[in-house]
Design a protein around this motif. Structure first.
Motif, PDB file in Angstrom:
ATOM      1  N   CYS A 127      -0.010   1.256   3.784  1.00 46.36           N
ATOM      2  CA  CYS A 127      -0.841   2.423   4.279  1.00 46.36           C
ATOM      3  C   CYS A 127      -1.733   3.006   3.384  1.00 46.36           C
ATOM      4  O   CYS A 127      -2.993   3.293   3.826  1.00 46.36           O
ATOM      5  N   TYR A 128      -1.149   3.373   2.120  1.00 52.74           N
ATOM      6  CA  TYR A 128      -2.017   3.956   1.122  1.00 52.74           C
ATOM      7  C   TYR A 128      -3.029   3.193   0.929  1.00 52.74           C
ATOM      8  O   TYR A 128      -4.209   3.499   0.832  1.00 52.74           O
ATOM      9  N   CYS A 129      -2.976   1.873   0.516  1.00 54.31           N
ATOM     10  CA  CYS A 129      -3.889   0.742   0.156  1.00 54.31           C
ATOM     11  C   CYS A 129      -5.188   0.612   1.409  1.00 54.31           C
ATOM     12  O   CYS A 129      -6.095   0.562   1.054  1.00 54.31           O
ATOM     13  N   ASN A 130      -4.483   0.580   2.555  1.00 50.74           N
ATOM     14  CA  ASN A 130      -5.534   0.562   3.816  1.00 50.74           C
ATOM     15  C   ASN A 130      -6.484   1.610   3.730  1.00 50.74           C
ATOM     16  O   ASN A 130      -7.549   1.546   4.387  1.00 50.74           O
ATOM     17  N   ASN A 131      -5.945   2.677   3.276  1.00 50.79           N
ATOM     18  CA  ASN A 131      -6.865   3.870   3.366  1.00 50.79           C
ATOM     19  C   ASN A 131      -7.539   4.454   2.002  1.00 50.79           C
ATOM     20  O   ASN A 131      -8.196   5.527   1.907  1.00 50.79           O
ATOM     21  N   LEU A 132      -7.435   3.443   1.171  1.00 48.01           N
ATOM     22  CA  LEU A 132      -7.973   3.493   0.073  1.00 48.01           C
ATOM     23  C   LEU A 132      -7.470   4.716  -1.041  1.00 48.01           C
ATOM     24  O   LEU A 132      -8.321   5.447  -1.671  1.00 48.01           O
ATOM     25  N   MET A 133      -6.402   5.065  -0.585  1.00 47.56           N
ATOM     26  CA  MET A 133      -5.783   6.188  -1.510  1.00 47.56           C
ATOM     27  C   MET A 133      -5.211   5.504  -2.833  1.00 47.56           C
ATOM     28  O   MET A 133      -3.785   5.340  -3.041  1.00 47.56           O
ATOM     29  N   LYS A 134      -6.154   5.349  -3.832  1.00 46.36           N
ATOM     30  CA  LYS A 134      -5.635   4.761  -5.019  1.00 46.36           C
ATOM     31  C   LYS A 134      -4.394   5.547  -5.698  1.00 46.36           C
ATOM     32  O   LYS A 134      -3.540   4.931  -6.279  1.00 46.36           O
TER      33      LYS A 134
END
Length: 501
Positions: free
Chosen positions: A148-155
Motif C-alpha cells: 500500500c505504501y509503495c502504491n501510494n508513493l510513500m517512500k
C-alpha cells in the motif's frame, strides 16, 4: 471574428454546464426472480452496482432462501470483485464474514488490509494492522501494508516499514524487494533497482520472473541496453523456466522504445516460434509491437493469424488492430477493418469508433469521420465527449472555430459534467493566442470555472494569451489568489507583463 460566437453563447453554455445533469442510466433487472442465476451468489453480488442494494442484504437474503454460503465461495467472490475494482463491495463481504464469526486466515487479513487502504485510506489500514492480534501481524499483513505504501508513493514510510520487516525476518523472499523496486521505478529512480538486486544476491534470495522484468526495465529507463541484455543472460543462466513469454514481450517493447527495430523483430520472431501461448493477448502484443516497428506487413499477417486461431474476434482484438492501423496511417486498411467490425459486432464499442475517427481526422478524411460519428450515435449511448473533442481539436487546428464550437455546444447538451481533456484546453488556447482573442479566452475560462476546471495550467495559457495579444489585466493577481492558484516562477514572470498598468 468567428470566436465572438463563444462570447454571445457563453452565458448559455455556463448555465447549461451548471444545471444540466446526465440522464440516469436505466437499471435493468440484473437478477430476475426466475433466473437460474438466483441460485448463484456471485451474480447477485456483482449486480449490486446496478441495483444499489447492500452486500449484507444480498448475503442475508441468500441464506433466508435456504441456501448455504461456504467460506471458499465468499473468497472467490472477493477475488472477482477485486479484479473489477469493486473494492467496497469486496470489503463489505469480509466485514460480513467477521460479523458472522467466520475465521479469517492470515491471507484474509492481508487482503482486507489492502481493501481498507483502497476504500478508507492508509491511516485506516495502519489502524487495522495495529489492532490485529500478534499472531496475525506477520509477513503477509506487513507485506500488504508495504505494498500500500509503495502504491501510494510513500517512500519514507515504505523504507521504514521494510526496515522493520527486515528486523522481524519478514524479508526472506523477493516480494518486499519487488515492491520497493516498483516504488523506485515510479518515482523516477531506476538506478536504485540494481542495488536491491545486489542485496537479493547477497542474501542468497532467488530472483523471481517479475524481479528480472523490473530489473531489465530499470536499465532500459537508464538507456542502458547492454545492461538489459546482461540481465537477460543472467536470467537464462539462472533458469530457463523463468524465461517466459512475458520476459521476451517486455524485452521486445524495450527494443521498440529504443528504436532498435531489428532486435525487436528478432525477439518477436522468437516469441512467435518458441513461446506463443494460445491466448488473444499474445496476438495483441505482437500486433502492437510490430506497429511500433512500423512493419505494416507483419501487423496484417498476425491479424490474419489471430482470426484463423479463434472462431470469434472480440471487440478488444479489433480495437488493438484499429489502433495499430491508425499508428501506421494505413487509412485504407483502417476503413476495411472498421467496416468489417461494424457490420458484424454484437455490442457496439465506442472506443473503436473513437480510434477510427482519430485516424480519419489525421488523414483529413473529415466526411468519413463524421459518418462514423453519426452511425455511432445511432448505435451507442456514448458518451461522445471524447470523440467530439477530437473534432474540436481538428477544427481549431484548421482555424474553423465555428465548427469546433458546434461540438462544444453538442457536448454541453449531451452531458452536464463535461470537463475538457488537457490537450483540448491547450488546442483552444493555441487558437486564442494565434487570433490574439482575449475576450473569447476569458469566456472559455468562465466555462472551465463553472465545472472546477480552471486550474493553474489554464491560467498559464490565459496569461500567455494576454501576452500574445499585448493586453493587460491589472486584477489578474487577485483572481489567481481568489481561485487558490499557486504561483510558479513562470506564472510570476507572465504576471509582470499582464498586471502592469
Amino acid at each position: 471574428m468567428n470566436s465572438r460566437r463563444l462570447i454571445s453563447s457563453g452565458s448559455w453554455l455556463v448555465r447549461k454546464l451548471c444545471t444540466a445533469t446526465s440522464e440516469k442510466a436505466k437499471i435493468k433487472a440484473a437478477v430476475a426472480a426466475a433466473s437460474p442465476m438466483r441460485n448463484r451468489l456471485y451474480p447477485r453480488l456483482s449486480a449490486l452496482a446496478a441495483t444499489g442494494g447492500t452486500v449484507s442484504e444480498a448475503l442475508n437474503d441468500f441464506i433466508m432462501e435456504g441456501k448455504k454460503i461456504r467460506k471458499d465461495e465468499l473468497g472467490r467472490c472477493v477475488k472477482e470483485l477485486r479484479k473489477y475494482r469493486r473494492y467496497q463491495h469486496a470489503l463489505d463481504i469480509m466485514d460480513w464474514m467477521e460479523r458472522r464469526n467466520l475465521h479469517l486466515s492470515h491471507v484474509d487479513h492481508a487482503i482486507r488490509l489492502d481493501l481498507i487502504a483502497k476504500t478508507k485510506g492508509i491511516d485506516a489500514a495502519e489502524n487495522y494492522l495495529s489492532a490485529l492480534p500478534p499472531s496475525a501481524k506477520n509477513q503477509l499483513t506487513y507485506g500488504a501494508l508495504l505494498n500500500c505504501y509503495c502504491n501510494n508513493l510513500m517512500k519514507d514510510k515504505a523504507s521504514s516499514l521494510f526496515q522493520k520487516m527486515d528486523e522481524l525476518r519478514f524479508t526472506n523472499n523477493t516480494l518486499p524487494f519487488n515492491n520497493l523496486m516498483c516504488l523506485y521505478m515510479r518515482l523516477g529512480q531506476p538506478e536504485k533497482v540494481p542495488e536491491l538486486v545486489d542485496e537479493l544476491k547477497l542474501r542468497n534470495i532467488p530472483r523471481c520472473r517479475f524481479t528480472y522484468v523490473v530489473w531489465m526495465q530499470s536499465y532500459a529507463n537508464l538507456n542502458d541496453i547492454e545492461g538489459v541484455e546482461r540481465v537477460l543472460e543472467e536470467l537464462a543462466q539462472d533458469s530457463e523456466d523463468k524465461c517466459t513469454w512475458t520476459t521476451y514481450n517486455n524485452l521486445a517493447a524495450i527494443y521498440v522504445k529504443a528504436g532498435l527495430f531489428e532486435k525487436a523483430e528478432a525477439c518477436l520472431k522468437k516469441l512467435e516460434k518458441d513461446m506463443m501461448p494460445r491466448q488473444r493477448e499474445a496476438y495483441h502484443f505482437l500486433i502492437s509491437l510490430y506497429a511500433g516497428t512500423s512493419n505494416l506487413a507483419e501487423v496484417h499477417r498476425v491479424w490474419e493469424a489471430l482470426k484463423r486461431a479463434f472462431s470469434t474476434v472480440t471487440n478488444t482484438s479489433y480495437l488493438v488492430m484499429v489502433q495499430a492501423l491508425v499508428k501506421l496511417k494505413d487509412l485504407e486498411g483502417l476503413k476495411k477493418c472498421f467496416e468489417e467490425w461494424e457490420s458484424s459486432c454484437s455490442a457496439y464499442d465506442i472506443r473503436l469508433a473513437t480510434s477510427t475517427i482519430r485516424g480519419y481526422l489525421s488523414g483529413d478524411l473529415i466526411e468519413e469521420a463524421e459518418l462514423v460519428l453519426g452511425n455511432a450515435m445511432k448505435r451507442s449511448k456514448g458518451p461522445f465527449h471524447k470523440v467530439r473533442e477530437l473534432f474540436m481539436v481538428y477544427f481549431l487546428e484548421k482555424c474553423q472555430f465555428d465548427l469546433a464550437l458546434q461540438h462544444v455546444e453538442a457536448v454541453v447538451s449531451e452531458m452536464g459534467d463535461w470537463r475538457p481533456a488537457p490537450e483540448t484546453i491547450t488546442a483552444f488556447f493555441d487558437y486564442f493566442m494565434k487570433e490574439r482573442d482575449v475576450d473569447a479566452a476569458e469566456e472559455f475560462c468562465r466555462i472551465l470555472k463553472s465545472k472546477n476546471g480552471l486550474d493553474s495550467n489554464a491560467y498559464h495559457l490565459l496569461l500567455k494569451t494576454y501576452v500574445a495579444a499585448g493586453k493587460v489585466a491589472p486584477d489578474m493577481r487577485r483572481r489567481l489568489e481568489v481561485d487558490g492558484i499557486q504561483l510558479s516562477q513562470e506564472l510570476q514572470d507572465l504576471l509582470v507583463n499582464v498586471c502592469r498598468e
